[in-house]
Write an enzyme that holds these catalytic residues in place. Structure first.
Site, PDB file in Angstrom:
ATOM      1  N   SER A  71       0.842  -1.196   0.000  1.00 43.71           N
ATOM      2  CA  SER A  71       0.000   0.000   0.000  1.00 43.71           C
ATOM      3  C   SER A  71       0.875   1.242   0.000  1.00 43.71           C
ATOM      4  CB  SER A  71      -0.882  -0.007   1.252  1.00 43.71           C
ATOM      5  OG  SER A  71      -1.452   1.262   1.447  1.00 43.71           O
ATOM      6  N   ALA A  72       0.372   2.291  -0.635  1.00 38.06           N
ATOM      7  CA  ALA A  72       1.098   3.563  -0.626  1.00 38.06           C
ATOM      8  C   ALA A  72       0.977   4.254   0.725  1.00 38.06           C
ATOM      9  CB  ALA A  72       0.541   4.464  -1.728  1.00 38.06           C
ATOM     10  N   LYS A  94       3.007   3.932  -7.198  1.00 39.78           N
ATOM     11  CA  LYS A  94       2.150   3.396  -8.256  1.00 39.78           C
ATOM     12  C   LYS A  94       1.813   4.539  -9.209  1.00 39.78           C
ATOM     13  CE  LYS A  94       0.094   0.458  -4.683  1.00 39.78           C
ATOM     14  NZ  LYS A  94      -1.093   0.105  -3.896  1.00 39.78           N
ATOM     15  N   ASP A 141      -7.816  -1.794  -6.017  1.00 42.92           N
ATOM     16  CA  ASP A 141      -9.051  -1.076  -6.359  1.00 42.92           C
ATOM     17  C   ASP A 141      -8.760   0.210  -7.130  1.00 42.92           C
ATOM     18  OD1 ASP A 141      -7.916   0.318  -4.149  1.00 42.92           O
ATOM     19  OD2 ASP A 141      -9.867   1.260  -3.789  1.00 42.92           O
TER      20      ASP A 141
HETATM   21  C1  BG6 Z   1      -3.243   4.838  -0.721  1.00 46.08           C
HETATM   22  C2  BG6 Z   1      -4.543   5.552  -0.880  1.00 46.08           C
HETATM   23  O1  BG6 Z   1      -3.481   3.531  -0.314  1.00 46.08           O
HETATM   24  O2  BG6 Z   1      -2.444   5.470   0.231  1.00 46.08           O
HETATM   25  C3  BG6 Z   1      -4.311   7.001  -1.194  1.00 46.08           C
HETATM   26  O3  BG6 Z   1      -5.276   4.953  -1.925  1.00 46.08           O
HETATM   27  C4  BG6 Z   1      -3.421   7.620  -0.128  1.00 46.08           C
HETATM   28  O4  BG6 Z   1      -5.557   7.661  -1.243  1.00 46.08           O
HETATM   29  C5  BG6 Z   1      -2.137   6.838  -0.037  1.00 46.08           C
HETATM   30  O5  BG6 Z   1      -3.146   8.959  -0.460  1.00 46.08           O
HETATM   31  C6  BG6 Z   1      -1.208   7.376   1.037  1.00 46.08           C
HETATM   32  O6  BG6 Z   1      -1.782   7.140   2.284  1.00 46.08           O
HETATM   33  P1  BG6 Z   1      -1.304   7.797   3.637  1.00 46.08           P
HETATM   34  O7  BG6 Z   1      -2.122   7.096   4.691  1.00 46.08           O
HETATM   35  O8  BG6 Z   1       0.154   7.505   3.759  1.00 46.08           O
HETATM   36  O9  BG6 Z   1      -1.586   9.232   3.546  1.00 46.08           O
HETATM   37 MG    MG Z   2      -6.568   1.230  -2.793  1.00 45.70          MG
END
Ligand code: BG6
Ligand code: MG
Length: 464
Positions: free
Chosen positions: A362-363, A393, A418
């Site tokens: 995940s980002a 990504k 997604d």
């Molecule tokens: C991704 C989300 O998983 O994480 C994005 O889809 C989000 O919307 C990104 O900006 C970064 O997340 P975070 O929690 O580090 O601000």
């Molecule tokens: Mg997502």
């Protein structure tokens, strides 16, 4: 050995222009490289199929006609002996006929045909020529005969052994059909020791789909047929490559996106960004928000401010990022068991039970916190750290890192995403992906995560 047994029209050849798609061809070639066989089951003749093979460089290991006749196996054109039983009777009683091969190519005792040049005219000649072909069906038309239907029926009844059925189609036509003919029977006859995967879209394909070890029905099939076959274990697909990839994949691990896949948190990112954007007179809408999914915090803010060409000094930019995260963390107070998206927990339990490895890619820098809060950490072997990965990504880096983190190669994992950026990243990483929502470049899309428990995903990952 696996054998893919595929209908042409409406299945491998796409309507409306009846062409192969390159993704289908690529998947079939890959399957062949891995030792699977590919066969065509179609009403088209082998001449047309040879042409299609030459055009697209995809060789059918065997070609089977509509009525189950093997036309071609590897390089050999199959010529099997015509069963003389019925024909002898017809000839003896001077009843004229047409004979049809598996591709419904018609050989008649009266008409000229390109397979039997010129010399037609006498039954004997036709019969001798027909010996070259494996005739499955004989049609007797009153048109050719001055004799009463009942008389002909009597003769045919006498000629029909247990191997034939005869049908009076109307008062002009009688058909004599071998009982064992059909695409489905051909499967049993020729490939009993292989694992047969059958793919089709019409009633002609029904039996072969049901008899196969795994049947696939195209989404463009008639709803009634589709529902019936699905109820009996077939899997619905939009494209042939989906079925082929699902069947040949050797999946040892799953890479999960977090927001919008594991947890219902995408909505909180959206709410937090909306609040931040308002301060700069920017009204965020759901459509634009799609571009933010999967994108890092920093890049998301750049995109939002870009709407109004706003460039902030670094200090202010950073403080906005901090503020957004605080808003977001506040929303996360609401997190609970209900925030786990449908089917995810059961899916994770199944993965653990089957010794599949699981990584999160995940980002979000909040991923470990969210997973802990949802009590899901015990199912996860590795969490990629977006802070240590330079390119986000849709670049492939985070997924490559995640696969490495669980010790797997790119073709041993499937990613679940997604966001379009996420699916594109998986695509660039050369990994299979399952999209949640309407996304491009994924192996297939599901409407919701609940469908991860359905047959197609199970077949892909657990081969069950
Ligand atoms: C991704 C989300 O998983 O994480 C994005 O889809 C989000 O919307 C990104 O900006 C970064 O997340 P975070 O929690 O580090 O601000
Ligand atoms: Mg997502």
């Amino acid at each position: 050995m696996k054998i893919f047994y595929i209908d042409l029209d409406g299945t491998l050849l796409k309507k409306p222009d009846y062409n192969f798609t390159s993704t289908d061809v690529k998947a079939l070639k890959k399957a062949q490289e891995r030792g699977a066989k590919f066969g065509i089951a179609s009403g088209r003749s082998h001449v047309e199929i040879d042409y299609l093979e030459r055009e697209h460089g995809l060789t059918s290991n065997l070609t089977i006609g509509l009525n189950g006749m093997v036309v071609k196996k590897d390089q050999d054109l199959i010529i099997s002996k015509l069963d003389q039983e019925v024909l002898d009777v017809l000839l003896k009683h001077n009843i004229e006929f047409e004979a049809q091969d598996g591709g419904n190519r018609v050989f008649s005792s009266q008409e000229e045909h390109d397979f039997i040049p010129k010399v037609l005219g006498t039954n004997m000649f036709v019969t001798r020529e027909l010996e070259k072909f494996d005739i499955k069906k004989i049609v007797i038309r009153q048109l050719f005969n001055e004799r009463p239907l009942d008389e002909i029926k009597g003769i045919i009844e006498g000629a029909c052994s247990a191997r034939y059925n005869y049908f009076c189609i109307d008062n002009k036509t009688i058909e004599i059909v071998r009982k064992d003919v059909s695409k489905g029977n051909a499967i049993k006859e020729h490939f009993s020791d292989s694992e047969v995967i059958a793919i089709g879209d019409s009633h002609n394909d029904r039996e072969m789909i049901l008899l196969a070890d795994q049947g696939y029905i195209m989404r463009n099939a008639l709803p009634e047929l589709r529902e019936e076959l699905k109820g009996r274990g077939a899997i619905e697909i939009g494209d042939v490559f989906e079925a082929v990839e699902v069947e040949i994949a050797d999946i040892k691990g799953v890479l999960f996106d977090l927001d919008g896949v594991i947890a219902d948190t995408a909505k909180y990112h959206y709410l937090a960004w909306r609040e931040v954007a308002k301060r700069y007179d920017i009204e965020l809408c759901e459509g634009f928000n799609e571009n933010l999914k999967g994108v890092s915090r920093r890049e998301s803010l750049e995109k939002i401010l870009g709407i109004k060409n706003i460039v902030l000094p670094e200090e202010e930019f950073k403080s906005v990022l901090k503020e957004k995260n605080e808003l977001y963390i506040n929303y996360l107070e609401e997190l609970g068991e209900d925030s786990i998206l449908p089917g995810i927990k059961e899916f994770l339990i199944d993965l653990k039970r089957s010794n599949k490895r699981v990584a999160v890619a995940s980002a979000s820098k909040n991923a470990p916190y969210i997973l802990e809060k949802l009590e899901l950490l015990k199912y996860i072997d590795y969490i990629a750290d977006p802070g240590s990965i330079e390119r986000g990504k849709p670049e492939p880096d985070i997924f490559l890192d995640a696969a490495r983190g669980i010790g797997l190669k790119t073709d041993e994992v499937v990613g679940i995403e997604d966001s379009q950026a996420g699916v594109d990243a998986l695509y660039r990483a050369n990994m299979l992906s399952i999209g949640i929502g309407d996304l491009r470049n994924s192996l297939y899309n599901l409407e919701s995560t609940g469908e991860l428990l359905d047959k197609k995903t199970r077949r892909l990952i657990f081969k069950g």
